[in-house]
Structure formats: C-alpha cells, structure tokens
Design an enzyme around this catalytic site. Sequence first.
Site, PDB file in Angstrom:
ATOM      1  N   ASP A   1       0.821  -1.207   0.000  1.00 23.43           N
ATOM      2  CA  ASP A   1       0.000   0.000   0.000  1.00 23.43           C
ATOM      3  C   ASP A   1       0.853   1.255   0.000  1.00 23.43           C
ATOM      4  O   ASP A   1       0.461   2.291  -0.521  1.00 23.43           O
ATOM      5  CB  ASP A   1      -0.920   0.004   1.221  1.00 23.43           C
ATOM      6  CG  ASP A   1      -0.144  -0.018   2.530  1.00 23.43           C
ATOM      7  OD1 ASP A   1       0.918  -0.654   2.571  1.00 23.43           O
ATOM      8  OD2 ASP A   1      -0.602   0.587   3.514  1.00 23.43           O
TER       9      ASP A   1
ATOM     10  N   ASP B   1       5.524   2.641   8.782  1.00 23.31           N
ATOM     11  CA  ASP B   1       5.549   1.343   9.458  1.00 23.31           C
ATOM     12  C   ASP B   1       4.334   0.503   9.068  1.00 23.31           C
ATOM     13  O   ASP B   1       3.523   0.111   9.891  1.00 23.31           O
ATOM     14  CB  ASP B   1       5.600   1.556  10.979  1.00 23.31           C
ATOM     15  CG  ASP B   1       4.438   2.400  11.503  1.00 23.31           C
ATOM     16  OD1 ASP B   1       3.736   3.037  10.683  1.00 23.31           O
ATOM     17  OD2 ASP B   1       4.236   2.433  12.726  1.00 23.31           O
ATOM     18  N   GLU B   2       4.241   0.227   7.762  1.00 25.08           N
ATOM     19  CA  GLU B   2       3.109  -0.549   7.239  1.00 25.08           C
ATOM     20  C   GLU B   2       3.599  -1.396   6.069  1.00 25.08           C
ATOM     21  O   GLU B   2       3.967  -2.544   6.241  1.00 25.08           O
ATOM     22  CB  GLU B   2       1.970   0.383   6.831  1.00 25.08           C
ATOM     23  CG  GLU B   2       0.672  -0.346   6.562  1.00 25.08           C
ATOM     24  CD  GLU B   2      -0.525   0.603   6.559  1.00 25.08           C
ATOM     25  OE1 GLU B   2      -1.587   0.153   6.138  1.00 25.08           O
ATOM     26  OE2 GLU B   2      -0.384   1.776   6.959  1.00 25.08           O
TER      27      GLU B   2
ATOM     28  N   GLU C   1      -1.869   8.966  -1.048  1.00 20.59           N
ATOM     29  CA  GLU C   1      -2.880   8.155  -0.364  1.00 20.59           C
ATOM     30  C   GLU C   1      -4.176   8.931  -0.189  1.00 20.59           C
ATOM     31  O   GLU C   1      -5.271   8.401  -0.426  1.00 20.59           O
ATOM     32  CB  GLU C   1      -2.351   7.712   0.994  1.00 20.59           C
ATOM     33  CG  GLU C   1      -3.336   6.889   1.809  1.00 20.59           C
ATOM     34  CD  GLU C   1      -2.734   6.409   3.108  1.00 20.59           C
ATOM     35  OE1 GLU C   1      -3.236   5.410   3.651  1.00 20.59           O
ATOM     36  OE2 GLU C   1      -1.762   7.036   3.591  1.00 20.59           O
TER      37      GLU C   1
ATOM     38  N   HIS D   1       1.058   5.900  -2.970  1.00 17.34           N
ATOM     39  CA  HIS D   1      -0.033   4.997  -2.626  1.00 17.34           C
ATOM     40  C   HIS D   1      -0.884   4.860  -3.888  1.00 17.34           C
ATOM     41  O   HIS D   1      -1.624   5.763  -4.229  1.00 17.34           O
ATOM     42  CB  HIS D   1      -0.860   5.641  -1.505  1.00 17.34           C
ATOM     43  CG  HIS D   1      -1.464   4.689  -0.542  1.00 17.34           C
ATOM     44  ND1 HIS D   1      -0.886   4.410   0.670  1.00 17.34           N
ATOM     45  CD2 HIS D   1      -2.586   3.950  -0.595  1.00 17.34           C
ATOM     46  CE1 HIS D   1      -1.645   3.550   1.330  1.00 17.34           C
ATOM     47  NE2 HIS D   1      -2.695   3.257   0.579  1.00 17.34           N
TER      48      HIS D   1
END
Length: 955
Positions: free
Chosen positions: A443, A448-449, A723, A744
């Site tokens: 994504d 932190d993803e 995003e 994103h």
Amino acid sequence: MPITVSGVRAELRKDSENTAEPMPRLSWIVEGPAGWMPAWSEVRLDEGESLRLGPESVLVPWPFAPLEPRSRYRVQVRVGDADHASPWSEPRWVTAAFLTDGEWQAAMIGLPAAEPDQRPGLVRTEFDVEPGLVRATLYATAHGVYQAEINGVTVDDAELKPGWTAYRLRLIHETTDVTTLLHPGRNAVGAIFAGGWYTERYLGRRAEFYGTTPAVAMQLHLDYGDGRDRWIRTGAGWTAAAAPITASGIYAGEDYDARLEQSGWSAAGFDDTGWQPARVDDAPHPTPSAQVAPPVRMVDELAVREVVTSAGGAPILDFGQNLVGRLRIRVEGPAGATVTLRHAEVLEGGELGTRPLRGARATDTYTLRGGGPEEWEPRFTFHGFRYAQLTGVEVRPDQVTAVVLSSDLPRTGWFRSSEPMLNRLHENVVWGMRGNFLSVPTDCPQRDERLGWTGDLQVFAPTASFLFDADAFLTSWLTDLDLEQRAAGGIVPFVVPDPLPDGKRPAAAWGDAATVVPTVLHERYGDLDILRRQLPSMVAWADVLLGRAGDALLWRGDFQFGDWLDPAAPPENPFAARTDPDLIASAYLCHSVELVARAARLVGDDATADRYGRLASRAREAFRHEFVSPAGRMSSDSPTAYAVAIRFGLYGDDVQRQGMGDRLADLVRMQGYRIATGFVGTPLVADALADTGHLDAAGRLLFQTDNPSWLYPVTMGATTIWERWDSMLEDGSINPGGMTSFNHYAFGAVADWLHRVVAGLAPAEPGYRTIRIAPRPLKHLQWAEAELNSPYGRVRVAWCRAGAELVVEADVPTGAKAAVELPGQEPFTVAGGSHRWTVVAPPAVSRRSPLHWMTTALSDVIDDEEAYAAIRATLTEIDPVLATQLRRQIIWSRGFTLDEVLRALSPDGRERVEDALAVLNRRAQEEDRVLPDLGRNRPRSGPPPSVSTVSEPSA
C-alpha cells in the site's frame, strides 16, 4: 514483410529461463505481412522432436512429456499457413527450476543462540569440486532475506531474496546456475542474511509475528554429467559469525560497521577462527517451492537533482522523484566516524517531513573503516523517499546516488497526450506502481506498514496489468491469498501476506480481490489457467459473502472499510464516507458472485456456473429492491453509489440506468467537478459517466486542479500518487491525519480509463486476441495515444484533431484483430497491420448560452469553464475570501443563480463580475459558438472506413 517468430518464453517469466512448472505453457510473438494470420505453429525440442500445433501463440499448452527436475531444453517455434512458413525462432532455454518430492533437505541455519535476536549473520562452508563438473545449481531460501556468495562472488543481482510470502504456509526458493563460479579443487559457499520481513514487528506491534531469529537454507547440486552428482546442504558442519550489518529492519533501516568486515569470508581458505557452529533450526516449516515471479532488482539510479537548504541551514538532497530504494554513498574519513542517512518523501516547514513515517525510523548509518575512499549502500532494507539528509561525515552531492528497487517487471504500457499535467499524472501512477510492487503489492513503501492490502490491488489490478507484465507477480501473490484464505476459513484477510492479528474479517472491495484479480489476469493476459486454479478460492469467498447475507442476499451490519478516504471524511476518520457501507457491501456481493459464475463457465464447470449465476441474479434483484428507486435514485445519493451500481449492472433496465447516470452527472457538477469518491468509487466514476452519455463531465472531473482532484497533487509537485486527495494541504503542510502517504497507488487506477477510453485501447477478447479500438476524444485534448506490448505483440492507438477532423491511427499485431468504433461511424473489424482513418471530430467547444447575473443558474456557470474561470479570477482580485468560498463551499445546482450566492459583493465587485460576463458573451457571439448542425455530424459519403483504411505491415 517476412514472417518471423520471436520472444519465445515458457510460462510467465520473461526475465529467466527457469520455470516452476513441469509442463510450462509457451508463448511467442509473430510478425508478418498486413492481414496475414498463422494457420499452424510447430514447436521443436533440442533441434529434435517437433510437433505441429494450432495457430494460437499465447500460453500454448506444453506439447511434450513433463519436464524432469533440473532438466534443461532448447525450444524453438515456427509458424505458417498453406503457402508460407517462417524460419525457426532463436532457441529459448527452458530449465526445470523445481525439485523432486523429498529432495529438499537443507536445514535452516543461523547465528548461535548466544547472539542477539535479529542480529544479521554470515554462514559458510567449504567443499571440493572434482574434475568433470558440467553444471552446478544453487537452491536457496530464508527466514528473512539473504544473498549467497561462492568463492567471493555474489551469485546474482537479485535483492531482498527470497521476498515476502506467507512464511508459515509457503516458502519459495531461488534456482541459480552457478557453474561458472566453481572450479576444480577447494571451493567455498556462504550467505549473508538478515531478518527482513520475517522478524519485523508489523504496525508497531510489540512482538515479531513470524519469528525472532533470521536463518538461511541452501543446497548446492553438483552434476558431473557421467551419472555422478553431489549435494552440499546447510546443516551441521557449517560455521557462522555476526555480519558487519549490526542491525537491520524493513521499517528501521540498516546500521553497518565497516570495521567488522571480514575480507574473503566466502572464499576457500578463509581462516574462520572465532566463528562458531551455526545454529540449526529443527522446527518444521513448509517445503520451499520454486520461485514463480521475477525477483526484486535495482531497476534505476538517480543522481541528486538539487540541494535544498533546510530551515536550520543544513543541506537536504532532492532527487526530483519520490522513489523506493536506498542510497549509495562514496565517502572518506577516519575509522569509527559515522554517516547517518535520513529519508523523507516531502519537506514541511523547510525540514524533512518525517511525521508520516510514524514508527518507521527509516534511517541508515554507516561507520567507516578508514584508510581511504569507501562505497556503501544498505543491503536488506528499503525506503520510500525523495529527500535525504546526510550528517556526521561530509559527503558531496555527487557522491550520493539513489538506487531504485522494484520487482523486476518488464514495462509494457505507455500513455501520452497533449496535456503535460495529464502526462505527469500518468507517470506518477507508473512510479507509484514501481515502488509498491516490491515482492508483494504494498500500500505504501515508507511508513511502518508496507502491507499487501487487498483493496488497493483490487481496484488497481487493471492498471497494473497494462503498465507492466504483472501476470507472474500477481499469480504468485494469489497463491498466498489462497493459502491465507484457507487458513481463515474462506475469509480473505485485509492484507496478503497476513501478519495482522485482527485482519481476518470479511470486508467488501478488499476481500473481493479473490474474484477480481484472477478475472483481470484472464482478461488482460488470456490466462485461463489462473481462473481454473483460483476458482476454489473465488467460490470460497462468494460463499462467505452469501453466508453473511443470508436469505435476503443483502450484506448488512458487518464491519466495512466502505468508500475509504472519501474526501468528505475528516482526517482522523477515513471511514466516514458519504456512501452507506451496506450498499457497497451488497453491491460487491453481487459483483463477486457474478464473477464466480463467469469464471466457472469459462473453465467448463457448468454446474457451479449455473448455481452462482442464479444467486447473482437474485442478489441483483434484492439490491435494486433495497437501494434503488424505479427512477434510478440511490438510497445513498452519492457519486460512489451511482458509479458502483452502473458499473456492476445493478439496474433493472436502460431507463433506470440512464436515470442513475444523469443523477451521477448532476452530483459531479454540484461538487464543482471536484472528486467526491474514495477507494471504491474513484476507479469507477469516470467509466460510469462516460457509459451513460456524460463524457464531458468525466473530462471535467479528470482535468480539475482544485483540491480534491487527480491533478491537484500534480499542481503541488507530486511525482507519485498520494494516499489522500490532500496528503499535502494548499499551504504546504502535511495532512493532520495519522495516516498519510505520498506514494499509494489506489487512486491511480484512473490510468486504466485513460488507456481504455481516452486513448481507446482495450481488450475485446482475453489477452487482446481481439483489440477494442474506440477512442473517446476529450475536449481538453488535441491528441492522445496509448501503446501496449500485448501478449500478441505491440499495439498502438493514437488520435489527433486536425481542424474539424479526427485522425486515428492503429497498429494491430499479427495474429490478432481489432474491433473498431470511431465517432460517427458504424463498428467494423480489421486484421493485423498499420491503419489510419479520418472521421469528423467531436466538437472541442460547446455552445455557450448568454450569461446573466440575475438568471444564469449555477449549474450553467460551472459547466462553462471559461465563465467559471473568469468569475473566479475576478473574485480573487476583489474578494479573496469569497473566491475561496466559491471554490470550496458552493453547491453548483440548477436551483440557484449567481445573484443569490454572491449577494455579499460590493456594488463595485458586482459590476466587475458583470463586466467579465459581458466580455464572454461578446466573444462567444463573435466566434459564432454553436453546435454543428446534424449534417456535419453525419458520416461523410464514400466507402466505409474499413474500405478506405490505409494498411501497412505490422511492426
């Protein structure tokens, strides 16, 4: 033009001769004279056995005996008809990259238990090679990421191997020919490894999901050709030591101490005194299977574009492009000095904008060995960044290079137009995909993803399948989706692979990746096997939805993401969309059940097709009864609701469909042609408008530059897709929400509409066996073109305005044909070749009605781009606050006039606006701006376009 065959490949990968399948399907490209079609093909194995096949050239079933593990053959192809035959193609090597059952026996090994958890390490062993070696193959995998070395040389150029899979359910191994790295006598093999995705603490969790200690497993096969062979496998007897990488993480970055380097550690004769026996991990893990998708590689390098001085006076390096990768530095200084490398996508307040990174440190450090120039780049991490700041040791800008990383997917699709901002938007989509297709479709690449969110890919898969050759990549990802789904009892997790403790709940538009992505791969690549392979997964997902819906066949009351990131949602609550999440859920239920029925029919499972076809019909009826009025008004009066209903066929008849389309156009106009959709509605809204006769409205939406819009980020200097529509606000500050990314790809799904509709290049049959050429020229463009390296060869569609005429050009590859739809013409079909047609152009300028302060409706003002721009410019000069209200707050409806919404203007201001309108009225009268009469809209007399086509040999 001679008939030739090129581009022979086995199964899905173009970057390697390896195949994970014992019976790999074959594909090739045929080039020949205009209109020529092959009648047969012939495939030859090792210049020996050959078999005559039919005319197909895409994913042709393997005609020979199944490949044995480690076998290697040369394949050649030729084609012809009753009178002609091509020469044999250049040989293509096909190597069986898989192992026999039970042949994988390598143990996972790592650092001794005394070393800290997650510490990167080195492992090695030595062995003898006897004379007569003909082939050596290395098979390797890891709990984490690794690179292998033989005799001091890295074995390949792949990065972050073996990539991220659902580790508890599936491991993959690389297969690497290392024959040239070995020699008779003493040899050494080793690996450097780190935790990578395996030891990561996802989304700030306190514990690692998969494991705490990285490990690597390798087995080297030596084939002497005379029947002798030997395996060298990781296990007891290997030694291990800590690597000079002192810490490494996907989120944190990497720390490296060059003083800890051990020169020659992977070469024979190295003194490994002080090394310890490697820890052998006896815990069970899945038997690794052969790699399907291309690996991550360095795909580009960028130099520093500009040096920016921060608010604090420090230099910040600007690479001019938001990218994914890492920095390579060349530095000199004393031993023990440390360079710190920090990364960010944007600047805020003159400093690195690091707040969107959340818990990701995204920082690398390098401690110098001293004694001369040194070059270094991190090995087992990556960052999303455009800007970087280096501190601790002086490093000149010309000593810093940005290394771009991505799964190495060949570029296949391009789009260009007369509008530079639209071209930049498209390049932003390309860069967003390049950065986020890194081992898995993530994504975002910076915070932190960095997870494989299913909803993002579900909406973006058509765009991805045009821009890059993503078939193998997405096929591999779907294997993990299937495994994770089985483990969750049929539910597709929010992310794949799934390390989240709370992600195993069904969510509309997210879990529907199980049905949508295989459908897209079949449509775009002609891959019927993917439907056959994924049908159980598709059925399982449909059954979950039907179970949730019950007898009513309406999915209501469950958790949903809904129309995620609708611009009306406040920054802190991206769920708060205008569209009822139950409406979206029930619509996707209809869509997925229908896709299951279609897939089952295509693979010959008529019983399943009949069952789910009936359920889909009943679900559509239930949806209409619950959410749609007889006139086509949706219970959620929002653009997303109408777009979903139109695109998923959730209407009763053409009258109801047109009512939906007309209302959608009204809503888009009332918003001032600014975006009013989130993740679900955005990929559908332009198509829904164009399909119902509102192409101009779709064009206005596309070319809007106000916030929110596709082009607003372009006006703010974006080089990837954001995003949020407003990830950065107009004042240059970062959106205050706790979740903001500047890379994103989901909203970039509009690029598929640019390819299919604006340029007019789409598949009419799976794999572009028949190409649909149907350009829909937008008023804002003078020309547009799309180009695609399709499974059958190069396709190009281009159009341009030439006065009152529209000139359309098309290149159709040999072996394919095109169904052509041109403005004002009856559809017709052409064969392979280069074609050119000239027709009457749709008008680029609409008729203008006289504009009057007292009586002109707001809807007429916003529909007249020049009038709106003139009023806005005038208001900006005399009352900036009112101008901002005009842009952000006014609902541009038919029920109000300018006089009613601008009453706060002073008499002088009112007079200036009236003067601006008068100027526009005079100009329109002078230009005689009226719609062409019907005679100018009729096709010209003479032969039909298919007869007057100019055809040339296909390229």
